[in-house]
Motif scaffolding. Structure first.
Motif, PDB file in Angstrom:
ATOM      1  N   LYS A   1       0.821  -1.223   0.000  1.00  0.00           N
ATOM      2  CA  LYS A   1       0.000   0.000   0.000  1.00  0.00           C
ATOM      3  C   LYS A   1       0.847   1.262   0.000  1.00  0.00           C
ATOM      4  N   ILE A   2       2.049   1.162  -0.557  1.00  0.00           N
ATOM      5  CA  ILE A   2       2.932   2.314  -0.717  1.00  0.00           C
ATOM      6  C   ILE A   2       3.022   2.608  -2.207  1.00  0.00           C
ATOM      7  N   HIS A   3       2.877   3.863  -2.578  1.00  0.00           N
ATOM      8  CA  HIS A   3       2.848   4.231  -3.993  1.00  0.00           C
ATOM      9  C   HIS A   3       4.107   5.044  -4.332  1.00  0.00           C
ATOM     10  N   PRO A   4       5.140   4.358  -4.796  1.00  0.00           N
ATOM     11  CA  PRO A   4       6.425   5.033  -4.996  1.00  0.00           C
ATOM     12  C   PRO A   4       6.524   5.767  -6.332  1.00  0.00           C
ATOM     13  N   LEU A   5       7.462   6.676  -6.376  1.00  0.00           N
ATOM     14  CA  LEU A   5       7.892   7.270  -7.636  1.00  0.00           C
ATOM     15  C   LEU A   5       8.903   6.326  -8.278  1.00  0.00           C
ATOM     16  N   VAL A   6       8.927   6.288  -9.611  1.00  0.00           N
ATOM     17  CA  VAL A   6       9.867   5.421 -10.335  1.00  0.00           C
ATOM     18  C   VAL A   6      10.578   6.268 -11.393  1.00  0.00           C
ATOM     19  N   PRO A   7      11.903   6.270 -11.413  1.00  0.00           N
ATOM     20  CA  PRO A   7      12.619   7.074 -12.419  1.00  0.00           C
ATOM     21  C   PRO A   7      12.460   6.478 -13.815  1.00  0.00           C
ATOM     22  N   SER A   8      12.630   7.297 -14.825  1.00  0.00           N
ATOM     23  CA  SER A   8      12.524   6.808 -16.201  1.00  0.00           C
ATOM     24  C   SER A   8      13.675   5.873 -16.543  1.00  0.00           C
ATOM     25  N   ARG A   9      14.823   6.091 -15.941  1.00  0.00           N
ATOM     26  CA  ARG A   9      15.961   5.166 -16.068  1.00  0.00           C
ATOM     27  C   ARG A   9      16.074   4.398 -14.763  1.00  0.00           C
ATOM     28  N   HIS A  10      16.046   3.094 -14.844  1.00  0.00           N
ATOM     29  CA  HIS A  10      15.994   2.264 -13.645  1.00  0.00           C
ATOM     30  C   HIS A  10      17.409   1.989 -13.144  1.00  0.00           C
ATOM     31  N   SER A  11      18.006   3.013 -12.575  1.00  0.00           N
ATOM     32  CA  SER A  11      19.402   2.945 -12.148  1.00  0.00           C
ATOM     33  C   SER A  11      19.647   4.036 -11.118  1.00  0.00           C
ATOM     34  N   SER A  12      20.847   3.994 -10.527  1.00  0.00           N
ATOM     35  CA  SER A  12      21.234   5.061  -9.594  1.00  0.00           C
ATOM     36  C   SER A  12      21.206   6.423 -10.274  1.00  0.00           C
ATOM     37  N   ASP A  13      21.642   6.464 -11.531  1.00  0.00           N
ATOM     38  CA  ASP A  13      21.630   7.717 -12.278  1.00  0.00           C
ATOM     39  C   ASP A  13      20.202   8.242 -12.420  1.00  0.00           C
ATOM     40  N   GLY A  14      19.262   7.324 -12.704  1.00  0.00           N
ATOM     41  CA  GLY A  14      17.871   7.727 -12.848  1.00  0.00           C
ATOM     42  C   GLY A  14      17.283   8.238 -11.551  1.00  0.00           C
ATOM     43  N   ILE A  15      17.600   7.572 -10.441  1.00  0.00           N
ATOM     44  CA  ILE A  15      17.116   8.027  -9.130  1.00  0.00           C
ATOM     45  C   ILE A  15      17.673   9.412  -8.817  1.00  0.00           C
ATOM     46  N   TYR A  16      18.949   9.596  -9.088  1.00  0.00           N
ATOM     47  CA  TYR A  16      19.596  10.885  -8.828  1.00  0.00           C
ATOM     48  C   TYR A  16      18.895  12.001  -9.603  1.00  0.00           C
ATOM     49  N   ASP A  17      18.646  11.768 -10.884  1.00  0.00           N
ATOM     50  CA  ASP A  17      17.994  12.792 -11.703  1.00  0.00           C
ATOM     51  C   ASP A  17      16.587  13.085 -11.192  1.00  0.00           C
ATOM     52  N   LEU A  18      15.879  12.042 -10.756  1.00  0.00           N
ATOM     53  CA  LEU A  18      14.515  12.222 -10.256  1.00  0.00           C
ATOM     54  C   LEU A  18      14.506  13.064  -8.979  1.00  0.00           C
ATOM     55  N   ILE A  19      15.410  12.753  -8.063  1.00  0.00           N
ATOM     56  CA  ILE A  19      15.482  13.525  -6.813  1.00  0.00           C
ATOM     57  C   ILE A  19      15.845  14.977  -7.097  1.00  0.00           C
ATOM     58  N   ARG A  20      16.818  15.190  -7.964  1.00  0.00           N
ATOM     59  CA  ARG A  20      17.246  16.558  -8.281  1.00  0.00           C
ATOM     60  C   ARG A  20      16.116  17.369  -8.913  1.00  0.00           C
ATOM     61  N   SER A  21      15.232  16.690  -9.670  1.00  0.00           N
ATOM     62  CA  SER A  21      14.161  17.412 -10.359  1.00  0.00           C
ATOM     63  C   SER A  21      12.962  17.701  -9.466  1.00  0.00           C
ATOM     64  N   LEU A  22      12.783  16.908  -8.403  1.00  0.00           N
ATOM     65  CA  LEU A  22      11.565  17.023  -7.603  1.00  0.00           C
ATOM     66  C   LEU A  22      11.767  17.522  -6.172  1.00  0.00           C
ATOM     67  N   PHE A  23      12.962  17.336  -5.612  1.00  0.00           N
ATOM     68  CA  PHE A  23      13.157  17.598  -4.185  1.00  0.00           C
ATOM     69  C   PHE A  23      14.276  18.616  -3.959  1.00  0.00           C
ATOM     70  N   ALA A  24      14.041  19.515  -3.028  1.00  0.00           N
ATOM     71  CA  ALA A  24      14.992  20.597  -2.761  1.00  0.00           C
ATOM     72  C   ALA A  24      16.236  20.082  -2.046  1.00  0.00           C
ATOM     73  N   VAL A  25      17.347  20.755  -2.292  1.00  0.00           N
ATOM     74  CA  VAL A  25      18.598  20.476  -1.582  1.00  0.00           C
ATOM     75  C   VAL A  25      18.365  20.662  -0.086  1.00  0.00           C
ATOM     76  N   GLY A  26      19.000  19.810   0.719  1.00  0.00           N
ATOM     77  CA  GLY A  26      18.817  19.840   2.167  1.00  0.00           C
ATOM     78  C   GLY A  26      17.876  18.766   2.664  1.00  0.00           C
ATOM     79  N   LEU A  27      17.179  18.103   1.736  1.00  0.00           N
ATOM     80  CA  LEU A  27      16.257  17.018   2.090  1.00  0.00           C
ATOM     81  C   LEU A  27      17.014  15.882   2.772  1.00  0.00           C
TER      82      LEU A  27
END
Length: 228
Positions: free
Chosen positions: A88-114
């Motif tokens: 019952k957890i609804h996660p976000l999934v990066p377009s590239r299924h890799s560390s690089d994809g996760i990094y890009d997703l976080i940088r695009s959606l979440f502010a520095v300091g998180l």
């Protein structure tokens, strides 16, 4: 002639992929190069604003443990996401299924300091945490499993291709080839970074799948052998 494919993935993913390969008339050999063991670590004491799951094993090994499931969550790919959805957890999934994809997703959606908690295995790659920390995110790891080499033995001369799930598996596979010269058996890997590592170990034919999903891997194999 049916092509014989060695699946080096851990279970249960190895058996799932084997089923998909049989549907496409391949002959899978399921011999994982690692087994997965739990690590009984405590959850980081720091509060978190974002959970990041880098594998399905990470989800499996926290499914019965206590953690704040109300916070945003990222899954590395569809299989990991499906496991979280079953909780019952609804996660976000990066377009590239890799560390690089996760990094890009976080940088695009979440502010520095998180405050970010990466749920992972012991001795896995540290790149994601380092990249985020360098950018000003507050990163912590929660190590919940570890990989143990199975010391598998396989007759490589009977194989037509090998499927790799991670960079760590490449060195385990390379040990099956006693000859120090290049290896001609095609290797299917999930990312360009893994492809670079495989080529450095003298694998001559390295195919990068469009993702780590079963469908992407089977499609890569079908395309390769149809063009032989």
């Amino acid at each position: 002639m049916t092509k014989r494919i060695w699946i080096t993935r851990t279970e249960p993913g190895a058996s799932r992929l084997a089923s998909k390969l049989r549907e496409s008339c391949f002959d899978p050999v399921t011999k994982p190069v690692f087994e997965i063991l739990p690590v009984h670590s405590t959850k980081p004491s720091q509060e978190t604003d974002l959970w990041v799951f880098v594998s399905g094993h990470a989800v499996s090994h926290v499914s019965k443990r206590k953690w704040d499931r109300t916070k945003p969550t990222i899954a590395v790919g569809p299989t990991t996401a499906a496991q979280l959805e079953s909780m019952k957890i609804h996660p976000l999934v990066p377009s590239r299924h890799s560390s690089d994809g996760i990094y890009d997703l976080i940088r695009s959606l979440f502010a520095v300091g998180l405050r970010v908690t990466i749920v992972a295995g012991r001795d896995g790659r540290k790149d994601l945490g380092q990249w985020l920390s360098n950018d000003g995110y507050l990163c912590h790891e929660w190590i919940v499993y570890e990989r143990k080499p199975t010391k598998v033995q396989i007759q490589t001369s009977l194989l037509d291709a090998i499927i790799i799930a991670s960079g760590a598996a490449i060195s385990e596979v390379r040990q099956q080839f006693t000859d120090t010269s290049s290896v001609s058996i095609p290797l299917i890997v999930p990312s360009p970074r893994d492809a670079e590592l495989a080529r450095s170990m003298q694998f001559r034919t390295v195919l990068v799948a469009t993702g780590a999903t079963d469908t992407a891997i089977v499609s890569t194999l079908e395309h390769y052998f149809s063009n032989e």
